[in-house]
Design an enzyme around this catalytic site. Structure first.
Site, PDB file in Angstrom:
ATOM      1  N   GLN A 108      74.602 -82.804  43.862  1.00 51.12           N
ATOM      2  CA  GLN A 108      74.303 -83.822  45.232  1.00 51.12           C
ATOM      3  C   GLN A 108      74.922 -86.050  44.815  1.00 51.12           C
ATOM      4  O   GLN A 108      74.585 -86.352  44.791  1.00 51.12           O
ATOM      5  CB  GLN A 108      73.396 -84.265  45.937  1.00 51.12           C
ATOM      6  CG  GLN A 108      72.853 -83.246  46.541  1.00 51.12           C
ATOM      7  CD  GLN A 108      71.019 -83.228  46.273  1.00 51.12           C
ATOM      8  OE1 GLN A 108      70.436 -83.477  45.536  1.00 51.12           O
ATOM      9  NE2 GLN A 108      70.508 -82.980  47.871  1.00 51.12           N
ATOM     10  N   HIS A 149      57.575 -81.743  53.274  1.00 51.03           N
ATOM     11  CA  HIS A 149      57.991 -80.517  52.366  1.00 51.03           C
ATOM     12  C   HIS A 149      58.790 -80.876  51.304  1.00 51.03           C
ATOM     13  O   HIS A 149      59.275 -79.972  50.572  1.00 51.03           O
ATOM     14  CB  HIS A 149      59.938 -80.401  53.556  1.00 51.03           C
ATOM     15  CG  HIS A 149      60.597 -81.352  53.516  1.00 51.03           C
ATOM     16  ND1 HIS A 149      60.327 -82.848  53.904  1.00 51.03           N
ATOM     17  CD2 HIS A 149      61.827 -82.011  52.329  1.00 51.03           C
ATOM     18  CE1 HIS A 149      60.961 -84.041  53.572  1.00 51.03           C
ATOM     19  NE2 HIS A 149      61.934 -83.365  52.257  1.00 51.03           N
ATOM     20  N   GLU A 162      62.466 -93.268  54.357  1.00 54.30           N
ATOM     21  CA  GLU A 162      61.927 -92.853  53.258  1.00 54.30           C
ATOM     22  C   GLU A 162      61.958 -93.629  52.236  1.00 54.30           C
ATOM     23  O   GLU A 162      63.605 -93.639  51.465  1.00 54.30           O
ATOM     24  CB  GLU A 162      62.242 -91.124  52.788  1.00 54.30           C
ATOM     25  CG  GLU A 162      62.280 -90.492  51.618  1.00 54.30           C
ATOM     26  CD  GLU A 162      62.538 -89.932  50.767  1.00 54.30           C
ATOM     27  OE1 GLU A 162      62.299 -88.975  49.908  1.00 54.30           O
ATOM     28  OE2 GLU A 162      63.767 -89.939  51.293  1.00 54.30           O
ATOM     29  N   TYR A 195      68.555 -96.026  47.704  1.00 53.39           N
ATOM     30  CA  TYR A 195      69.456 -96.177  46.190  1.00 53.39           C
ATOM     31  C   TYR A 195      71.556 -96.404  47.010  1.00 53.39           C
ATOM     32  O   TYR A 195      71.805 -95.824  46.606  1.00 53.39           O
ATOM     33  CB  TYR A 195      69.781 -94.117  45.604  1.00 53.39           C
ATOM     34  CG  TYR A 195      68.196 -94.441  45.844  1.00 53.39           C
ATOM     35  CD1 TYR A 195      67.210 -94.830  44.642  1.00 53.39           C
ATOM     36  CD2 TYR A 195      67.644 -93.194  46.219  1.00 53.39           C
ATOM     37  CE1 TYR A 195      65.749 -94.440  44.704  1.00 53.39           C
ATOM     38  CE2 TYR A 195      66.270 -92.303  46.280  1.00 53.39           C
ATOM     39  CZ  TYR A 195      65.138 -93.694  45.671  1.00 53.39           C
ATOM     40  OH  TYR A 195      63.837 -93.294  45.251  1.00 53.39           O
ATOM     41  N   LEU A 196      71.435 -96.581  48.083  1.00 53.07           N
ATOM     42  CA  LEU A 196      72.515 -96.869  48.795  1.00 53.07           C
ATOM     43  C   LEU A 196      74.189 -97.745  47.794  1.00 53.07           C
ATOM     44  O   LEU A 196      74.822 -96.955  47.744  1.00 53.07           O
ATOM     45  CB  LEU A 196      72.550 -97.076  50.285  1.00 53.07           C
ATOM     46  CG  LEU A 196      72.100 -96.384  51.426  1.00 53.07           C
ATOM     47  CD1 LEU A 196      72.074 -96.658  52.408  1.00 53.07           C
ATOM     48  CD2 LEU A 196      72.228 -95.025  50.977  1.00 53.07           C
ATOM     49  N   ASP A 232      67.143 -90.085  55.024  1.00 52.53           N
ATOM     50  CA  ASP A 232      66.521 -90.153  53.743  1.00 52.53           C
ATOM     51  C   ASP A 232      67.336 -90.905  52.383  1.00 52.53           C
ATOM     52  O   ASP A 232      68.237 -91.465  52.324  1.00 52.53           O
ATOM     53  CB  ASP A 232      67.131 -88.605  53.703  1.00 52.53           C
ATOM     54  CG  ASP A 232      67.031 -87.886  51.997  1.00 52.53           C
ATOM     55  OD1 ASP A 232      66.199 -87.064  52.048  1.00 52.53           O
ATOM     56  OD2 ASP A 232      68.072 -88.373  51.124  1.00 52.53           O
ATOM     57  N   ASN A 287      72.817 -91.196  51.423  1.00 51.71           N
ATOM     58  CA  ASN A 287      72.536 -91.432  49.993  1.00 51.71           C
ATOM     59  C   ASN A 287      73.941 -90.597  49.400  1.00 51.71           C
ATOM     60  O   ASN A 287      74.224 -91.053  48.885  1.00 51.71           O
ATOM     61  CB  ASN A 287      71.607 -91.610  49.078  1.00 51.71           C
ATOM     62  CG  ASN A 287      71.851 -92.073  47.982  1.00 51.71           C
ATOM     63  OD1 ASN A 287      72.277 -92.447  47.510  1.00 51.71           O
ATOM     64  ND2 ASN A 287      71.582 -90.882  46.855  1.00 51.71           N
ATOM     65  N   ARG A 336      65.272 -90.124  60.257  1.00 54.72           N
ATOM     66  CA  ARG A 336      64.566 -90.495  59.526  1.00 54.72           C
ATOM     67  C   ARG A 336      65.548 -90.177  58.343  1.00 54.72           C
ATOM     68  O   ARG A 336      66.418 -89.366  57.757  1.00 54.72           O
ATOM     69  CB  ARG A 336      63.770 -88.637  59.149  1.00 54.72           C
ATOM     70  CG  ARG A 336      62.656 -88.657  57.600  1.00 54.72           C
ATOM     71  CD  ARG A 336      62.936 -87.704  56.860  1.00 54.72           C
ATOM     72  NE  ARG A 336      62.306 -88.062  55.270  1.00 54.72           N
ATOM     73  CZ  ARG A 336      63.124 -87.555  54.476  1.00 54.72           C
ATOM     74  NH1 ARG A 336      64.298 -87.013  54.403  1.00 54.72           N
ATOM     75  NH2 ARG A 336      62.556 -87.197  52.927  1.00 54.72           N
TER      76      ARG A 336
HETATM   77  C1  NOJ Z   1      64.133 -86.626  49.739  1.00 57.04           C
HETATM   78  C2  NOJ Z   1      64.031 -85.000  50.630  1.00 57.04           C
HETATM   79  O1  NOJ Z   1      62.470 -85.250  51.079  1.00 57.04           O
HETATM   80  C3  NOJ Z   1      64.374 -83.925  49.128  1.00 57.04           C
HETATM   81  O2  NOJ Z   1      63.990 -83.406  50.001  1.00 57.04           O
HETATM   82  C4  NOJ Z   1      65.299 -84.202  48.617  1.00 57.04           C
HETATM   83  O3  NOJ Z   1      65.891 -82.964  47.265  1.00 57.04           O
HETATM   84  C5  NOJ Z   1      65.804 -85.393  48.563  1.00 57.04           C
HETATM   85  N1  NOJ Z   1      65.474 -86.854  48.793  1.00 57.04           N
HETATM   86  C6  NOJ Z   1      68.026 -85.009  47.319  1.00 57.04           C
HETATM   87  O4  NOJ Z   1      68.115 -85.498  49.182  1.00 57.04           O
END
Ligand code: NOJ
Length: 576
Positions: free
Chosen positions: A174, A313, A248, A210-211, A206, A108, A204
Site C-alpha cells: 500500500q 472491522h 479515522e 499520515y497524508l 481512512d 493516504n 469515513r
Molecule cells: C485503517 C483501516 O480501518 C484498516 O482496516 C486498514 O488496514 C488501514 N487503515 C490501512 O488502510
C-alpha cells in the site's frame, strides 16, 4: 413506520451509525461473496432496527489484500461487489427508508496494483513519477512509527523496477500517495466528487493523520494535513449540503480535536482513546479509566461530534493506552496469543465480554449515552462471535448470521466457495446465533438493542447535549447528566423547556427533554449510589425505558441501588 430523510445539516449528531462489511453481509448472487445488492436486500432489516446511517467499507476496485483498503481503482466499484448501478440502487432505497449512506475514502495510499503506481514505478521521469514518495535510500522520516509492527519492519520498501525506495505507512503493498503533488490532490478530489454526485452522504476518512511527511517530525498531524482536510471540507460544503466527514484518527484527545478545526475540517472523529477504556473500566469494575479520558478530552466546536464505537472491522486497537495499560488489556482480553493482531486484539464484542449479556448491555448503554454518535458493527447486534484461527483481522469479518440454515443464510453458494467460513461452533455458530431466531425471541439481544436505539433516537439530548460527570464515593458507580446548554440552572429555563415526553410513537420526531441522568454500575455485584443532585432539587426522575416515576429529588443527595452491571437512564423533569 419508516423514517424520512430530513434537511438537517446536523443530522450526524443525532444519528446511530451501522458499519457494514458488504463482503460479509449478504450474498445476493450466490457466488460466495457478499455484495452491494446484498446490502440493498437487507435494508428493510436495518430500517426495522432503527439505524440512521450505514457506513460501507471500501467497495472500490481492489486486489483485496487488505479488506479493500488497498485500492486499485478509486472511481469504480469492484466487480465482485456489483456495479455502479447497484450502488445507486442501494443509496436510493436507503434514502427512501430514511437511511443515509457513507463510505470509506482511502486517500493516504493505493494498492501497488493501481495503474498510477505501476506507471510511477516504471521510471524516474514518467508523468506519474512523483505521485508516490520515492527516495534513493531509506534514511528519511526516521521519526515516523511503524503502524503494523507485526508485519512490517520499515516504512520504506525497495522497488526493484525503479531501483528506489517508496514510502508506505501500512502494508508495503500500500504505497503512500504524494500529497505534495497537486495532481494527486486533484485526482482524489475528482473521486470524492464522483461518489458524492452519485448520492453518497459522506465519507469515513481512512488514516488521515499520515497524508503528509516532514523531516524531524513523527509525520503525523502536520499542518499541511490539516490544510488539505480544510480544503476538502470547503469543496464539499460548497456543492454538497448535509454531508459528513467521519475521520479515522487514532491519536490522543489533544491531537484529535484539532481535526474538527473551527467546525471547518472533519464533522466527526472516532474517539479512539475512549474505546479501550470502556473495556478497562468493565474489567477493573471502576469508572476511573473512563472519567480520566473524558477529563482529558477538550471541548469540541458546536457542530462537531464524536464517533463512539466498541468494535469495528479492525483489531481493538491499543495504540492510545500506556504500556502498562496495554499489558493489562492483553492479559485480560487476549489470553490466547492468537487473539493479538498488530497493536491490538482482533476479537468481537461478545467473546470479549465472555458472552455476558449484562456486560454487553452495560457497554452499549454507555456507548449510546456518552457524548457522541454510536456506531454499531454488523453482527454485534446479535452478539456474533469471532474466529481467531483466521488470519489478520478476518477473525472479525466472518459472514453475517441471518438464519439457522445453510451458511447461516448468508449465501446459497457451496460452503467451499465462501469468502470466509461462517461460524459453526456450538456457542456462537449460526445455528445458535442468528437474526431470524432473535427476531422471534422477545427476550433476545437483538430486540433489546432495537429498543435501545429507539429510546436514544427519541431523546435528542443524547446526541447534542453537554455532559456533567457526577461524583460518587463509590468508585464502581459512574453517573453523569446530559443536558442542553443553559439548562442546568432552572432560573435560566424558558417556557418551552419544560415539555415532557409521554407515550411517544416510534418514528415520531424527538421531543425536547432537557436533562437526562445516566447511572451505571460497572461491577458484577449490586452497588449503592449516592448522587449529588442538589442542582435538581424538586425534580422528579422518570426512567426512560418504562417511564416509571422515581422518588422526587428532595434534598441534595439521591440514593439508588443498582443490580450487577445495572444501569438507569432518567429524564430529570422539573415539572412536578
Ligand atoms: C485503517 C483501516 O480501518 C484498516 O482496516 C486498514 O488496514 C488501514 N487503515 C490501512 O488502510
Amino acid at each position: 413506520m419508516s423514517k424520512s430523510l430530513k434537511d438537517d445539516p446536523l443530522w450526524y449528531k443525532k444519528a446511530v451509525f451501522y458499519e457494514v462489511f458488504s463482503r460479509g453481509f449478504y450474498d445476493s448472487n450466490n457466488d460466495g461473496f457478499g455484495d452491494l445488492n446484498g446490502v440493498t436486500a437487507k435494508l428493510d432489516y436495518l430500517a426495522w432496527l432503527g439505524i440512521d446511517c450505514i457506513w460501507l467499507l471500501p467497495f472500490y476496485g481492489s486486489p483485496m489484500k487488505d479488506g479493500g483498503y488497498d485500492i486499485a481503482d478509486f472511481e469504480n466499484v469492484d466487480p465482485s461487489y456489483g456495479t455502479e448501478g447497484d450502488l445507486i440502487d442501494l443509496i436510493d432505497k436507503a434514502h427512501s427508508l430514511g437511511i443515509r449512506v457513507i463510505s470509506d475514502l482511502v486517500m493516504n495510499h493505493s494498492s501497488d496494483q493501481h495503474p498510477w503506481f505501476l506507471e510511477s514505478r516504471s521510471s524516474k521521469d514518467n508523468p506519474k513519477a512523483d505521485w508516490y514518495i520515492w527516495r534513493d535510500d531509506d534514511s528519511m522520516y526516521k521519526g515516523a512509527r511503524i503502524i503494523f509492527t507485526d508485519a512490517e519492519n520499515s516504512n520504506w520498501a525497495w522497488d526493484h523496477v525503479r531501483q528506489q525506495y517508496y514510502w508506505h505507512r501500512f502494508y508495503s503493498h500500500q504505497p503512500d500517495l504524494n500529497y505534495d503533488n497537486q495532481e494527486v490532490k486533484d485526482a482524489m478530489l475528482a473521486a470524492v466528487k464522483k461518489w458524492l454526485d452519485l448520492g453518497l452522504d459522506g465519507f469515513r476518512l481512512d488514516a488521515v493523520p499520515y497524508l503528509f511527511q516532514e523531516e524531524n517530525t513523527n509525520c503525523e498531524n502536520l499542518p499541511a494535513t490539516h490544510d488539505f482536510l480544510k480544503l476538502l471540507r470547503k469543496e464539499i460544503d460548497s456543492r454538497y449540503p448535509n454531508r459528513v466527514l467521519l475521520a479515522e484518527i487514532n491519536q490522543w484527545p489533544a491531537d484529535l480535536v484539532d481535526y474538527f478545526g473551527n467546525d471547518d475540517e472533519c464533522h466527526m472523529c472516532f474517539h479512539f482513546p475512549l474505546m479501550p477504556r470502556m473495556f478497562m473500566a468493565i474489567r477493573r469494575e471502576q469508572r476511573l479509566p473512563i472519567t480520566e479520558i473524558l477529563s482529558l478530552t477538550p471541548d469540541i466546536p458546536n457542530n462537531s461530534q464524536w464517533g463512539l464505537f466498541l468494535r469495528n472491522h479492525d483489531e481493538l486497537t491499543l495504540e492510545q493506552v500506556s504500556d502498562e495499560e496495554r499489558d493489562y488489556m492483553f492479559s485480560e482480553y487476549a489470553k490466547d496469543s492468537r487473539m493479538k493482531r498488530h497493536m491490538g486484539i482482533a476479537r468481537r464484542l461478545a467473546p470479549l465480554v465472555d458472552n455476558s449479556r449484562s456486560i454487553a448491555e452495560l457497554l452499549y448503554a454507555l456507548l449510546f449515552s456518552l457524548p457522541g454518535s454510536p456506531i454499531l458493527y454488523y453482527g454485534d447486534e446479535i452478539m456474533m462471535g469471532d474466529n481467531i484461527y483466521l488470519k489478520d483481522r478476518d477473525s472479525v469479518r466472518t459472514p453475517m448470521q441471518w438464519t439457522p440454515d445453510r451458511n447461516g443464510g448468508f449465501s446459497l453458494a457451496n460452503f467451499e466457495q465462501l469468502y470466509l467460513p461462517p461460524l459453526m461452533d456450538s456457542v456462537y455458530g449460526y445455528p445458535a446465533v442468528n437474526v431470524e431466531s432473535q427476531f422471534k425471541n422477545p427476550g433476545s439481544f437483538l430486540l433489546w438493542i432495537k429498543k435501545l436505539i429507539s429510546v436514544r433516537s427519541n431523546y435528542e439530548v443524547f446526541g447534542t447535549g453537554k455532559i456533567e460527570v457526577l461524583h460518587d464515593d463509590n468508585p464502581s458507580v459512574f453517573a453523569f447528566v446530559r443536558f442542553f446548554e443553559n439548562e442546568m440552572n432552572p432560573e435560566t429555563q424558558t417556557e418551552n423547556d419544560s415539555r415532557i415526553e409521554v407515550g411517544r410513537m416510534e418514528g415520531e420526531d424527538p421531543v425536547s427533554v432537557n436533562k437526562v441522568l445516566c447511572v451505571y454500575n460497572l461491577s458484577r455485584f449490586p452497588q449503592p449510589a449516592e448522587l449529588d443532585l442538589s442542582k435538581h432539587k424538586g425534580a422528579k426522575l422518570v426512567e426512560l425505558n418504562g417511564r416509571v416515576i422515581f422518588p422526587m429529588v428532595t434534598d441534595g443527595s439521591y440514593r439508588l441501588t443498582l443490580g450487577p452491571h445495572g444501569y438507569y437512564w432518567f429524564e430529570i423533569s422539573d415539572q412536578i
